[in-house]
Design an enzyme around this catalytic site. Structure first.
Site, PDB file in Angstrom:
ATOM      1  N   TYR A   1       0.865  -1.187   0.000  1.00 25.01           N
ATOM      2  CA  TYR A   1       0.000   0.000   0.000  1.00 25.01           C
ATOM      3  C   TYR A   1       0.898   1.231   0.000  1.00 25.01           C
ATOM      4  CZ  TYR A   1      -3.854   3.036   1.696  1.00 25.01           C
ATOM      5  OH  TYR A   1      -4.795   4.014   1.856  1.00 25.01           O
TER       6      TYR A   1
ATOM      7  N   LYS B   1      -1.522  -1.380  -4.007  1.00 21.82           N
ATOM      8  CA  LYS B   1      -2.565  -0.353  -3.973  1.00 21.82           C
ATOM      9  C   LYS B   1      -1.825   0.971  -4.081  1.00 21.82           C
ATOM     10  CE  LYS B   1      -6.160   1.725  -1.073  1.00 21.82           C
ATOM     11  NZ  LYS B   1      -6.809   1.749   0.265  1.00 21.82           N
TER      12      LYS B   1
END
EC number: 4.3.3.7
Length: 311
Positions: free
Chosen positions: A140, A168
């Site tokens: 992330y 992400k």
């Protein structure tokens, strides 16, 4: 297997954590919320991420949340568990615990916040987490929240690790384009910004890890479906109407706005935990008008210009 499980997940909802007024988790609210998401095109669910207010959750609470959601979902869509912190040893221990817990397609680990590691430090952090268990890892990358940004070069270096299966990405569309162009096979790239979903999917991203899908999943699906069928004019028209709603959902620190809308819609999302606070009542009313009704006047009163949400 995890890559294949997630490959067709275009809309992954970053699930909120419903709370009672006393701050305890409202497990009774979870079934209705989950069924609502699944009825409105959620293909996968992320638990204990930023939208879940994970910095305020203990690991024991996260495991309780995992069990409650798994009981409702019953394998209908893949689940991703938030597993990362800014402390490598803690992340390693928790990813082992989640791997043993079972039921997850992958774990999401955030770039370490506050410590401000170098690119080599980031590399070693994620390598250590990925080496520690069999749970596949999604990185992330969210510099708006963690202060430091993982470069595309470091990301691609980590993408060669057999247990790191995706990212992400919440940086720039230029970075996303570079990653999509140069990624290895079986490495998933998701945008973490609802407002960028139109552009990211046209660049070749695999999907969006979304907050807006709590409330506007049908619109998100229609836009992505139009892109898939090469109807860019239709997708762009949906995007133009969608952007003010995204702006409203991030006009206060997330997840306060989306919780306000969910509470209005009859889902017991409850309050946020400190240090986050609810949006002021009058602003919450305007946010609801924008997100639910597409009220243009309320949009003008609620947000100015285009927001880049750092969630």
């Amino acid at each position: 297997m995890a890559y294949k499980d997630l490959l067709n997940c275009k809309i992954i909802t970053a699930f909120i954590t419903p709370f009672h007024e006393d701050g305890s988790i409202n497990f009774g609210a979870i079934p209705d919320l989950i069924e609502h998401l699944l009825a409105h095109h959620t293909d996968g669910i992320l638990l204990a991420g930023t939208t879940a207010e994970s910095p305020t959750l203990t690991h024991d609470e996260e495991l309780e949340l995992f069990a409650a959601v798994q009981k409702v979902v019953k394998g209908r869509v893949p689940l991703i568990a938030g597993v990362g912190t800014n402390e490598t040893r803690d992340s390693i221990e928790f990813v082992k615990e989640v791997d043993a817990f079972g039921g997850f397609a992958a774990g999401l680990a955030i770039v370490p916040y506050y410590n401000k590691p170098s690119q080599e430090g980031m590399y070693q952090h994620f390598k250590a987490i990925a080496d520690a268990s069999n749970l596949p890892i999604i990185i992330y990358n969210i510099p708006g929240r963690v202060v430091v940004e993982m470069t595309p070069e470091t990301m691609l270096r980590l993408a060669e690790h057999p247990n790191i299966i995706g990212v992400k990405e919440c940086t720039s569309l230029a970075n996303m384009a570079y990653l999509i162009e140069h990624r290895p096979e079986e490495f998933l790239i998701y945008t973490g910004e609802d407002g960028d979903a139109f552009h990211a999917m046209n660049l070749g991203a695999d999907g969006v890890i979304s907050v807006a899908s709590h409330t506007n999943g049908d619109e998100m699906f229609e836009m992505l479906d139009a892109i898939e069928h090469n109807d860019i004019k239709k997708a762009a028209a949906i995007q133009r109407k969608f952007i003010p709603k995204v702006n409203a959902l991030f006009s206060y620190p997330s997840p306060a706005p989306v919780k306000a809308v969910l509470n209005y819609l009859g889902f017991a999302a409850g309050p946020t935990r400190l240090p986050l606070v609810p949006a002021p009542e009058e602003d919450a009313k305007r946010i609801i008008k924008v997100v639910v009704d597409g009220d243009y006047q309320a949009t003008k009163e609620t947000v100015k210009g285009v927001l880049r949400p750092d969630y």
